[in-house]
Every structure is written in C-alpha cells, then in structure tokens.
Scaffold this motif. Structure first.
Motif: not given
Ligand code: TXA
Ligand code: MG
Length: 344
Positions: A74-75, A122, A126-128, A237
C-alpha cells in the motif's frame, strides 16, 4: 583417495560499482543501465539518500523492489526522471504549479505528486490515481536514467522500516544479501529524504517535510493546505508516525531537562556503554554515555550527518540514543520531523 571437499563459498554481498574518474564512471553507468534494462533492482546514489531503483514502466521490476525491501504494497514509490519531458510523460495532466516548482527546484530534493499517467503501473502508485515524481540532482543517477531511456522508480534502499542509507556501505549492510549491484556515488549530500508535495489537491498539501521547506514552496506557488488530513485517509504512508527509526530506542531531550533524564538513567539498570548521546552543545555530558557526538549547528550539515550517526549507533549496539532537541525553526522542519518519527 579422498579429495578434499571444496566448501561452496557463496557471496552474500552485492558488488559495489565505483565512480570517480571518467572512465570508471562510464563503465559503472553502462553496467548499471544493463542491469536495469534486464529488469533488475539495483541501488543508486541520489543527493538525498540511496535509492533501490528499477524500470518504472515494468511492473515485474517494481514487484522486485517491493520484495527486496519487504515493503507493504500500500506504500507507493517515487518515480525519478532526468528531464521535464520525461516527468510529463509519467503524468496524466501537468498542473501549472508543477512547472513553477520544477523550474525553481529541479533537479533537486522535491517530489511532486501529480495525476498518474497510463504508462505507470498500478504497483508504483499502490493502486492510486497519482504518482510522485522527482528529478534528482545527483549526476550519476541522471546519467543512468539517460542511459536507460526510461524513468526509475526508487524508494530508499533499506529494508522497510529501517533508517535510509546515506552511503553505499549502509546499503550493503541492509540489502547486500538481496541485490547484485550498488553504485557508490559517495556520501549523500543532503542526507534526509526529499520534500513530498501533493499537487493533486487544491490547495497543494505538504506530505513530507524535507530540506526544501514550506516557506520556499509558498514563495513559488502561494498558500499550502496546512489542515490535518481527513481521518482514516492514508495520503502518504511516509506520514505514518513510526518511521525512519534506528534499531535503538530513541529519546529527544531538551538541554534544560537533561539532568533529570541523567538521574533516571542512573537509576535504571541500563549499561551506560549502550546509551549514546547526540548533542548540539559541547559541554560535559551529565551521564557516562557510551558515545557522545556533537552534531553540526547548521540544519543542512545536521541533516547530512544524522542518518550516518544513527547507523553508527546501531552498529555499535546502542540500546538507547538520546538526541538533544533541535531549534523550533522552519529551516529545521525536515530534521524535526525525522526525530519525531524515530522517537514515536
Ligand atoms: O529522497 C527521496 O525521496 C528518496 C530518494 C531515493 O529519491 N526516496 C524515498 O522514497 O524516500 P521512499 O519510498 O522511502 O519514500 C517515498 C515517500 C513515501 O512516504 C510514500 O508514501 C510517498 O513518498 N509517496 C510516493 N508516491 C506517492 C503518491 N503517489 N502519493 C502520496 N505519497 C507518495
Ligand atoms: Mg524509505
């Protein structure tokens, strides 16, 4: 006959590629570019801290970065470019503020978060929907990007949660078993990570303070959003409170209350050798610390020395590092932020 068994000597260290004279640097740039073209993740010097770099357009190479660092998915990672055109090619749109800031501070220790372009996988984001972009000013890093012809995604070259490396030796100790190459570009000139500014929101928001301070940013683009981020939204993060910390416990202490800390330490069972003191003022220490270091008084010189001192204390097996607090002034904001997080 019994042949002597050869023990298999496996090298668990990365090869350090030197730079310096033109010929050596040219060979190193070529070797680094070759590894990066092949999809490897390798450590490179930047002016802030060393980075673990890989092709920003190649999702497999990015996956390698995350595995090597043990970094949570997620980072997001910062993408490094070597021209304005390359930066724009990584963005879906290019805000006017980005032009102004790039003109003022690039190449340099400023990361701009902008809407993410379609070529950025992606995993980088981190998918953002945004991407952090930076044009670093270290000449070797620039030459390697130019030799590759693609941008390089690079988080700091340390295992997740550890202090960022400011020398090739720091990288070797943290990641040497996990990577093949470290390019040695000398000790990092700035010493703490880049300032991160989010331009995907209005007004722009400072996500991570660094040596380019808020006042300098405001002088170029006007007001920044200084309200706290909305509850539950993890905008960056790197803003997680506990971060950038040495293995030793860290305490930030003001000079006026140092005597009471010394009393506490004396009462505790702590081995004085394992308590290190990084102070600003050279006076007789109030406790028989195992190591006393007088830090530079000027924020840029302090930042440059900070992580190397933490790495040193960890190597020497410190259990506790006592840091004298630094002045509460804007030019110290980046340093203050790292002390606060390390002590959290
Ligand atoms: O100075 C630096 O920035 C160094 C050198 C290698 O360039 N890099 C670095 O990377 O410190 P890293 O991954 O250790 O820290 C990047 C920070 C993280 O806090 C990350 O969350 C944030 O930047 N970041 C990256 N992309 C972002 C994005 N799209 N949105 C918000 N935050 C982002
Ligand atoms: Mg990092």
């Amino acid at each position: 006959m019994c042949a002597r068994r050869h023990s298999i000597i496996t090298s668990f260290v990365a090869t350090i590629l030197k730079t310096g004279s033109d010929g050596v640097t040219a060979d190193t740039v070529e070797a680094a570019a070759r590894a990066l073209r092949a999809g490897e993740a390798i450590a490179l010097p930047t002016e802030t801290v060393y980075g673990l770099a890989a092709n920003a357009f190649d999702s497999h190479a990015i996956e390698r970065i995350f595995n090597i660092k043990g970094r949570p998915a997620h980072n997001p990672v910062i993408v490094h470019v070597a021209s304005l055109a390359m930066a724009r090619a990584c963005a879906r749109s290019w805000p006017r503020e980005a032009d102004l800031l790039a003109q003022a501070f690039w190449p340099g220790p400023l990361t701009l978060v902008v809407p993410r372009g379609s070529r950025i996988p992606d995993a980088v984001a981190a998918g953002g929907e945004t991407v952090g972009l930076r044009w670093p000013r270290h000449p070797i890093f620039q030459e390697i990007i130019e030799a590759c012809g693609f941008p390089l995604a690079a988080p700091s070259a340390n295992r997740s949660g550890q202090v960022s490396p400011t020398t090739a030796e720091h990288v070797q100790r943290s990641l040497g078993e996990r990577i093949n190459w470290i390019v040695d570009g000398g000790p990092a000139e700035i010493g703490i990570e880049s300032t991160v500014l989010d331009l995907s929101v209005t007004p722009p928001r400072l996500l991570r303070p660094g040596m380019i301070d808020a006042a300098s940013l405001k002088s170029v683009i006007g007001p920044l959003d200084s309200t706290a981020p909305p509850e539950g939204v993890l905008r960056s993060p790197g803003l997680l409170l506990k971060h950038y910390s040495p293995r030793a416990r860290l305490l930030v202490w003001s000079r006026t209350s140092l005597a009471s800390l010394a009393n506490e330490l004396e009462q505790s069972q702590m081995d004085a050798c394992q308590v290190h003191f990084l102070c600003l003022n050279p006076s007789k220490p109030p406790f028989p610390f195992g190591r006393v270091t007088v830090m530079p008084h000027e924020p840029a010189a302090y930042a440059k020395a900070l992580y190397a001192e933490w790495h040193r204390s960890d190597e020497l097996g410190a259990q506790l590092i006592v840091m004298e607090s630094v002045p509460d002034r804007p030019e110290w904001a980046g340093v203050q932020d790292r002390l606060r997080r390390a002590a959290a």
